[in-house]
Design a protein around this motif. Structure first.
Motif, PDB file in Angstrom:
ATOM      1  N   PRO A 182       0.818  -1.222   0.000  1.00  0.00           N
ATOM      2  CA  PRO A 182       0.000   0.000   0.000  1.00  0.00           C
ATOM      3  C   PRO A 182       0.844   1.261   0.000  1.00  0.00           C
ATOM      4  CG  PRO A 182       0.163  -0.840   2.223  1.00  0.00           C
ATOM      5  CD  PRO A 182       0.903  -1.820   1.341  1.00  0.00           C
ATOM      6  N   TRP A 183       0.258   2.351  -0.496  1.00  0.00           N
ATOM      7  CA  TRP A 183       0.799   3.690  -0.339  1.00  0.00           C
ATOM      8  C   TRP A 183       0.061   4.357   0.812  1.00  0.00           C
ATOM      9  CZ3 TRP A 183       3.923   7.215  -3.487  1.00  0.00           C
ATOM     10  CH2 TRP A 183       4.716   6.533  -4.431  1.00  0.00           C
ATOM     11  N   ALA A 184       0.804   5.097   1.634  1.00  0.00           N
ATOM     12  CA  ALA A 184       0.206   5.781   2.782  1.00  0.00           C
ATOM     13  C   ALA A 184       1.208   6.803   3.298  1.00  0.00           C
ATOM     14  CB  ALA A 184      -0.156   4.768   3.877  1.00  0.00           C
ATOM     15  N   LEU A 185       0.840   7.495   4.353  1.00  0.00           N
ATOM     16  CA  LEU A 185       1.751   8.418   5.014  1.00  0.00           C
ATOM     17  C   LEU A 185       2.460   7.670   6.139  1.00  0.00           C
ATOM     18  CD1 LEU A 185      -0.522  11.541   4.937  1.00  0.00           C
ATOM     19  CD2 LEU A 185       1.883  11.587   4.247  1.00  0.00           C
ATOM     20  N   PHE A 186       3.766   7.498   6.009  1.00  0.00           N
ATOM     21  CA  PHE A 186       4.560   6.742   6.971  1.00  0.00           C
ATOM     22  C   PHE A 186       5.225   7.690   7.969  1.00  0.00           C
ATOM     23  CE2 PHE A 186       3.912   3.870   3.529  1.00  0.00           C
ATOM     24  CZ  PHE A 186       3.878   2.610   4.119  1.00  0.00           C
ATOM     25  N   TYR A 187       5.404   7.204   9.179  1.00  0.00           N
ATOM     26  CA  TYR A 187       6.019   8.026  10.221  1.00  0.00           C
ATOM     27  C   TYR A 187       6.699   7.129  11.252  1.00  0.00           C
ATOM     28  CZ  TYR A 187       2.034   6.725  13.183  1.00  0.00           C
ATOM     29  OH  TYR A 187       1.109   6.021  13.913  1.00  0.00           O
ATOM     30  N   ILE A 199      -2.404  11.628  14.648  1.00  0.00           N
ATOM     31  CA  ILE A 199      -2.722  11.340  13.248  1.00  0.00           C
ATOM     32  C   ILE A 199      -3.824  12.275  12.760  1.00  0.00           C
ATOM     33  CG2 ILE A 199      -3.691   9.616  11.672  1.00  0.00           C
ATOM     34  CD1 ILE A 199      -2.292   7.485  13.375  1.00  0.00           C
ATOM     35  N   PRO A 200      -3.585  13.006  11.682  1.00  0.00           N
ATOM     36  CA  PRO A 200      -4.604  13.923  11.153  1.00  0.00           C
ATOM     37  C   PRO A 200      -5.709  13.174  10.410  1.00  0.00           C
ATOM     38  CG  PRO A 200      -2.665  13.955   9.747  1.00  0.00           C
ATOM     39  CD  PRO A 200      -2.321  13.068  10.909  1.00  0.00           C
ATOM     40  N   LYS A 201      -6.924  13.581  10.619  1.00  0.00           N
ATOM     41  CA  LYS A 201      -8.066  12.953   9.950  1.00  0.00           C
ATOM     42  C   LYS A 201      -8.575  13.782   8.774  1.00  0.00           C
ATOM     43  CE  LYS A 201      -8.233   9.655  13.066  1.00  0.00           C
ATOM     44  NZ  LYS A 201      -7.832   8.260  12.739  1.00  0.00           N
ATOM     45  N   PHE A 322       2.027   3.825   9.754  1.00  0.00           N
ATOM     46  CA  PHE A 322       1.453   4.616   8.666  1.00  0.00           C
ATOM     47  C   PHE A 322      -0.022   4.888   8.904  1.00  0.00           C
ATOM     48  CE2 PHE A 322       0.904   0.186   7.349  1.00  0.00           C
ATOM     49  CZ  PHE A 322      -0.402   0.156   6.883  1.00  0.00           C
ATOM     50  N   PHE A 323      -0.547   5.861   8.153  1.00  0.00           N
ATOM     51  CA  PHE A 323      -1.975   6.169   8.160  1.00  0.00           C
ATOM     52  C   PHE A 323      -2.371   6.629   6.762  1.00  0.00           C
ATOM     53  CE2 PHE A 323       0.362   9.947   9.476  1.00  0.00           C
ATOM     54  CZ  PHE A 323      -0.216  10.983   8.739  1.00  0.00           C
ATOM     55  N   THR A 324      -3.648   6.533   6.463  1.00  0.00           N
ATOM     56  CA  THR A 324      -4.116   6.890   5.135  1.00  0.00           C
ATOM     57  C   THR A 324      -4.128   8.398   4.949  1.00  0.00           C
ATOM     58  OG1 THR A 324      -5.838   6.402   3.491  1.00  0.00           O
ATOM     59  CG2 THR A 324      -6.590   7.090   5.679  1.00  0.00           C
ATOM     60  N   PHE A 325      -4.000   8.842   3.696  1.00  0.00           N
ATOM     61  CA  PHE A 325      -4.065  10.276   3.415  1.00  0.00           C
ATOM     62  C   PHE A 325      -5.408  10.798   3.905  1.00  0.00           C
ATOM     63  CE2 PHE A 325      -4.355  14.211   1.077  1.00  0.00           C
ATOM     64  CZ  PHE A 325      -3.041  14.645   0.993  1.00  0.00           C
ATOM     65  N   PRO A 326      -5.409  11.917   4.641  1.00  0.00           N
ATOM     66  CA  PRO A 326      -6.645  12.367   5.305  1.00  0.00           C
ATOM     67  C   PRO A 326      -7.736  12.843   4.351  1.00  0.00           C
ATOM     68  CG  PRO A 326      -4.886  13.973   5.581  1.00  0.00           C
ATOM     69  CD  PRO A 326      -4.252  12.761   4.981  1.00  0.00           C
ATOM     70  N   GLU A 327      -8.898  12.940   4.911  1.00  0.00           N
ATOM     71  CA  GLU A 327     -10.084  13.373   4.168  1.00  0.00           C
ATOM     72  C   GLU A 327      -9.967  14.837   3.764  1.00  0.00           C
ATOM     73  OE1 GLU A 327     -14.202  14.430   6.043  1.00  0.00           O
ATOM     74  OE2 GLU A 327     -14.187  12.272   5.666  1.00  0.00           O
ATOM     75  N   ILE A 328     -10.431  15.139   2.562  1.00  0.00           N
ATOM     76  CA  ILE A 328     -10.499  16.518   2.080  1.00  0.00           C
ATOM     77  C   ILE A 328     -11.945  16.953   1.928  1.00  0.00           C
ATOM     78  CG2 ILE A 328      -9.977  18.055   0.144  1.00  0.00           C
ATOM     79  CD1 ILE A 328      -7.390  16.514  -0.297  1.00  0.00           C
ATOM     80  N   VAL A 399      -1.909  -5.670   5.482  1.00  0.00           N
ATOM     81  CA  VAL A 399      -2.947  -6.603   5.042  1.00  0.00           C
ATOM     82  C   VAL A 399      -4.325  -6.083   5.460  1.00  0.00           C
ATOM     83  CG1 VAL A 399      -3.895  -8.913   5.360  1.00  0.00           C
ATOM     84  CG2 VAL A 399      -1.437  -8.615   5.047  1.00  0.00           C
ATOM     85  N   GLU A 400      -4.442  -5.666   6.696  1.00  0.00           N
ATOM     86  CA  GLU A 400      -5.720  -5.159   7.204  1.00  0.00           C
ATOM     87  C   GLU A 400      -6.108  -3.854   6.509  1.00  0.00           C
ATOM     88  OE1 GLU A 400      -5.063  -4.758  11.362  1.00  0.00           O
ATOM     89  OE2 GLU A 400      -4.984  -6.928  11.741  1.00  0.00           O
ATOM     90  N   PHE A 401      -5.130  -2.999   6.269  1.00  0.00           N
ATOM     91  CA  PHE A 401      -5.357  -1.703   5.638  1.00  0.00           C
ATOM     92  C   PHE A 401      -5.943  -1.865   4.243  1.00  0.00           C
ATOM     93  CE2 PHE A 401      -3.363   1.932   3.202  1.00  0.00           C
ATOM     94  CZ  PHE A 401      -4.120   2.950   3.765  1.00  0.00           C
TER      95      PHE A 401
END
Length: 456
Positions: A182-187, A199-201, A322-328, A399-401
């Motif tokens: 997956p692609w995501a924002l890693f930290y 984590i920003p939503k 990581f977390f998914t790119f936040p909502e716009i 996998v879960e993501f």
């Protein structure tokens, strides 16, 4: 087309309507798998078991041919970790098939991407590494890839969804999937805990977090686009948040207006985030940007999970999250992601047909994929027979993501025509990074070139 609800339905959407028709099955229960580019030219069964090796290749008529001699493999995995993982798989294949040897010809990823057309039209290797999606079907439809439908006969651990993702426009199979990521924002968890970051939503929360990181002396978002393709992922993420998954895939397919207000809004939204990006990105590779995250000089990085290759196995990789790119837009949400599928294809006229097919059957199996993901924890196996007990926390979360996503894209340079991606979008995005103030001129230029390439 209607938005796929699951990863399996997304996989099915990669092929034409004539070969669709997907049962909703669970794909992600398991746990990865080009002759050096001559640069001058430069079944589906859901069983969870698989045979470890194959010394024969089944023909379309059901006969078998002995597989002996040398098989050449063109690989674009030039970074140390994936290169070692590929070699480990090839060593295991040769050990299980005493009559076969594999010569791996490795070329750096970017050179491979830029020269793939000339490579396939010249003297390609027997087997080469490539991607699922539009770009697989494109080369198959051009007669530049070999039909491996017979290899798929009796394949175990790869379900119907994966088989469909490997199918060309003519209903034949041309691709053997091995891994996805997956692609995501890693930290880095430790740094975020130390600094009190959350984590920003939403986009506003991302901007607020970025401002705090800048005040703390960090580059909020690591960024490197020297090779041209990494920034495509940022465009994709923002476009899917601003305009939704359906618009995005239609845009990639040449069915939408690049000069329209929707694309302009994507670039304008990105413009508002550029101040949070690591400066001088066009002189920095993705590896160098990832190292700034590893060294805690950057706060986060929008990239594929292969970012983990720049972290030491053990404590450093365990510190990566990581977390998914936040909502716009709340009406669109944040349930669309990218999770590209990597794998192998056969050239149209391999010198060792039987050996190539034996290798393809092996790399699609659980044994090979299990070895690969153990060596390279930045990817996830596609074969459901792989033992996942050894997965790292990052792999398990991935996998879960992916399983929880409602819509999944491949990536810009895989979801659109290769010539459009390389000759139009790479320079266009780099021009935008250099000068984000002429979005109207930028999008008009993209649209004019899109019409020239796609015909409308």
């Amino acid at each position: 087309m209607p938005r796929p609800a699951t990863f399996e339905e997304y996989l099915a959407s990669l092929v034409p309507p004539s070969v669709r028709g997907l049962d909703r099955r669970t794909l992600l229960t398991g746990g990865v798998a080009l002759s050096a580019l001559t640069l001058a030219g430069c079944g589906g069964s859901d069983s969870t078991t698989t045979s470890g090796s194959t010394g024969t290749a089944s023909g379309s008529g059901g006969s078998t041919a002995a597989a002996t001699g040398e098989v050449t493999l063109g690989s674009n995995q030039s970074d140390a970790v994936p290169k070692a993982a590929i070699q480990g798989v090839m060593d295991a294949f040769q050990k299980a098939n005493s009559g076969l040897t594999v010569k791996v010809n490795t070329v750096d990823h970017n050179t491979f991407q830029e020269n793939i057309n000339n490579y396939l039209q010249g003297s390609p290797d027997d087997v080469f590494m490539w991607f699922a999606g539009y770009r697989m079907r494109f080369f198959a439809s051009q007669g530049l890839a070999g039909d491996i439908s017979d290899v798929w006969t009796g394949m175990q651990g790869l379900n119907d969804a994966l088989k469909k993702s490997s199918t060309g426009d003519d209903g034949k199979q041309y691709f053997m999937p091995s891994t996805y990521y997956p692609w995501a924002l890693f930290y880095r968890k430790s740094m975020w805990q130390e600094k009190g970051y959350e984590i920003p939503k939403t986009l506003d929360e991302l901007k607020t977090l970025g401002a705090k990181m800048k005040a703390d002396g960090l580059a909020p978002i690591a960024f490197g686009d020297k090779d041209g393709w990494p920034a495509m992922g940022t465009f994709d993420a923002i476009n899917m948040r601003v305009n939704g998954y359906d618009f995005h895939v239609n845009l990639m397919a040449g069915k939408e207006d690049w000069a329209g207000d929707k694309v302009k809004k994507t670039f304008d939204t990105w413009k508002g985030l550029l101040e949070l990006h690591q400066p001088d990105s066009l002189g920095r590779t993705w590896q160098e940007a990832a190292q700034s995250l590893q060294q805690k000089k950057s706060g986060m990085y929008l990239l594929g999970m292969f970012v983990a290759q720049q972290f030491e196995k053990g404590a450093e990789q365990d510190d990566l999250d990581f977390f998914t790119f936040p909502e716009i837009d709340s009406a669109i949400g944040a349930d669309a992601i990218e999770a590209p599928i990597d794998g192998y294809m056969m050239s149209a006229s391999p010198k060792n047909d039987a050996g190539a097919k034996a290798l393809l059957k092996y790399v699609g199996g659980a044994e090979a994929q299990g070895l690969a993901v153990k060596s390279d924890p930045s990817v996830i196996a596609t074969n459901s027979g792989v033992d996942t007990s050894g997965y790292t926390a990052l792999q398990k979360k991935a996998v879960e993501f992916v399983a929880s996503a409602k819509s999944i894209a491949q990536f810009m340079d895989r979801d659109t025509r290769p010539d459009f991606a390389s000759t139009v979008m790479i320079p266009a995005i780099q021009d935008f990074i250099k000068n984000p103030n002429d979005i109207d001129g930028l999008t008009k230029n993209i649209q004019a070139q899109k019409v020239s390439i796609f015909g409308s």
